[in-house]
Every structure is written in structure tokens, then in C-alpha cells.
Design a protein around this motif. Structure first.
Motif: not given
Ligand SMILES: Cc1cc2nc3c(=O)[nH]c(=O)nc-3n(C[C@H](O)[C@H](O)[C@H](O)COP(=O)(O)OP(=O)(O)OC[C@H]3O[C@@H](n4cnc5c(N)ncnc54)[C@H](O)[C@@H]3O)c2cc1C
Length: 232
Positions: A53, A57-58, A60, A74-75, A80, A83, A124, A230-232
Motif C-alpha cells: 500500500r 495515506r490521506f 482529514t 486522528v487515526t 500496516s 501506520k 474527523t 477506504p481501509g476501514y
Molecule cells: C478523503 C480521505 C480522508 C481520510 N481521512 C482519514 C482520517 O481522518 N483518519 C484515518 O484514519 N483515515 C483516513 N482516511 C483513510 C486513510 O487514508 C487510510 O486508508 C486508512 O487510515 C487505513 O490505513 P491503514 O494503513 O491502516 O490500512 P491500509 O493498508 O490502507 O488498508 C487496510 C485494508 O483496507 C484495504 N484498502 C485500503 N485502501 C483501499 C482502497 N482504496 N480500496 C479498497 N481497499 C482498500 C487494504 O487492502 C487493506 O485490506 C481517509 C481517506 C480518504 C480518501
């Protein structure tokens, strides 16, 4: 009203643990960095062996534009490599950021009533909007219905409750106790559904379920704005 995205380096100022796995992270805000409540930034980290991945990451900006001295996000710190690296940053660490981005914003010139449906961390943008409404003393009616699976996952409750008044209403829905946000809960809490502008944000499953729900109640498509995390 739009602020072109810029790239900048920011330092981690402070970390605060909100729940077992949820943290707020405070970063320095460049003086010239302007944004609108609801916008997000891209964060890029140096990661030795990033997973598939990648290194960005994005997030808010959960801080309000009126909070001049920091950008807060906040996250949940889950598994990952991104993270883990984020969770291990030391105070003072330099981070690369780019933003602001996004159109899921509070347009303060639009005085229509707002209804904000948030799923978990999707709260958020609502925090930024509510603090902004309070700080600017804007009379836009705003009802937040924030859904969390259980009490231990709730965030921002004391702060948002303290800025609530007749125009800014804050409702937390604990799904393990009260069930999900449904037609009955919306009709009970929202007096003027068809003339309200709906904002929905959170995990993709939450956003699509809530969008279908409010459409089935009769809310017009142009009165619904959504943001998936995405990712939640
Ligand atoms: C506009 C926007 C605002 C956001 N704001 C916040 C915020 O305020 N706080 C916050 O914590 N997160 C926010 N996110 C999400 C953030 O960018 C991460 O994706 C999320 O925190 C998960 O990250 P991770 O590294 O824990 O898991 P990841 O490694 O990103 O993913 C965890 C699981 O989700 C799946 N996955 C991830 N992205 C996608 C995708 N695009 N499509 C399909 N499956 C996917 C992965 O395959 C994996 O199984 C935001 C995203 C966007 C687009």
C-alpha cells in the motif's frame, strides 16, 4: 475560496491517545497554509520496507482552520507498515505533506441546515466543521449523528458536547446498544429532513448504507455529499 495544494514539511508536536488504538497527532501548521473545514492532506513517510500500500495515506484535517498553530489528524494505528511508522514517530520528527485537497467541505455561504452522519473515524471532518462554526459564531444549524460500534471507541464526545447548543446538536449512536442509524432515528432527530443538506463520511460500507437510507427517506441526490475513508 479554493486554496491550491502545496507541499511542505511539518513536525510532529504532540500525540494523544483517544481510545485503545486511536490517536490524535498534532503537527506544526505553516503560517501560509489555509484550508476549508472538511479538507484533507496527503502524508508521506520514510518507510524502509513499505508494504504494497506504499508510503502515503490521506488524512482529514480534524483541526479547524481557526486553530492556527497546528494541524491535527486522528487515526487508528493498525497493522500496516505506514501506520506502524506513524505510530512510532518521535516528537519533532519531520513529515512530508501535501494539501489541502477535497470538496467535502463546509461552505459557510450556504446557510441550509446540515445533517452530518459519521461512521467511526469518519467523524474527523465533522469535528473541524463544528469547531469552525463555534469559533466563527456562524448560525448554520448543524446536527451530527455519530455512530460507533461500542462505547470504548467513542471519540471527541466531551469536546463536541461542550460546543453544542440549540443550533449545533450532537448525537452519539452506539450500535451495540441502540442498533444502527436507521429511518426511525433520523426521523426522530431531524425536524426538516427534505430541506437539509446531508454530509456522510466513514468506512465505504457505512457511507453507501447511509446514502441509500437517506435517499429512501426522500432526500434528493443533490442534497447528499459523501466521503469514503477506504481501509476501514
Ligand atoms: C478523503 C480521505 C480522508 C481520510 N481521512 C482519514 C482520517 O481522518 N483518519 C484515518 O484514519 N483515515 C483516513 N482516511 C483513510 C486513510 O487514508 C487510510 O486508508 C486508512 O487510515 C487505513 O490505513 P491503514 O494503513 O491502516 O490500512 P491500509 O493498508 O490502507 O488498508 C487496510 C485494508 O483496507 C484495504 N484498502 C485500503 N485502501 C483501499 C482502497 N482504496 N480500496 C479498497 N481497499 C482498500 C487494504 O487492502 C487493506 O485490506 C481517509 C481517506 C480518504 C480518501
Amino acid at each position: 475560496m479554493s486554496n491550491p495544494p502545496q507541499s511542505f514539511i511539518s513536525r510532529l508536536i504532540r500525540k494523544e491517545q483517544l481510545t485503545q488504538d486511536t490517536y490524535s497527532l498534532y503537527f506544526g501548521r505553516p503560517q501560509a497554509f489555509e484550508f476549508i473545514p472538511g479538507q484533507y492532506i496527503k502524508m508521506i513517510l520514510n518507510i524502509d520496507n513499505p508494504d504494497e500500500r506504499g508510503t502515503s495515506r490521506f488524512f482529514t484535517i480534524a483541526a479547524s482552520p481557526t486553530e492556527r498553530d497546528h494541524l491535527m489528524i486522528v487515526t487508528r494505528i493498525l497493522q500496516s507498515s505506514f501506520k506502524k511508522t506513524l505510530g512510532n514517530l518521535s516528537i519533532g520528527a519531520e513529515i512530508q505533506m501535501r494539501g489541502p485537497h477535497g470538496a467535502f467541505v463546509l461552505d459557510e455561504k450556504d446557510i441550509r441546515k446540515r445533517v452530518y452522519l459519521a461512521g467511526g473515524i469518519g467523524i474527523t471532518p465533522a469535528r473541524s466543521m463544528l469547531v469552525y462554526l463555534r469559533d466563527k459564531n456562524l448560525p448554520i444549524p448543524f446536527t451530527l449523528m455519530a455512530s460507533f460500534s461500542n462505547k470504548d471507541e467513542i471519540i471527541f464526545q466531551d469536546e463536541l458536547t461542550s460546543l453544542s447548543n440549540d443550533a449545533r446538536r450532537i448525537i452519539y449512536v452506539i450500535t451495540s446498544e441502540e442498533g444502527r442509524i436507521d429511518e426511525e432515528k433520523i426521523k426522530k432527530n431531524i425536524p426538516d429532513i427534505l430541506n437539509s443538506l446531508f454530509n456522510i463520511s466513514g468506512p465505504p460500507g457505512f457511507v453507501s448504507a447511509m446514502e441509500q437510507l437517506v435517499k429512501s427517506i426522500g432526500v434528493a441526490e443533490e442534497n447528499i455529499k459523501t466521503e469514503d475513508f477506504p481501509g476501514y
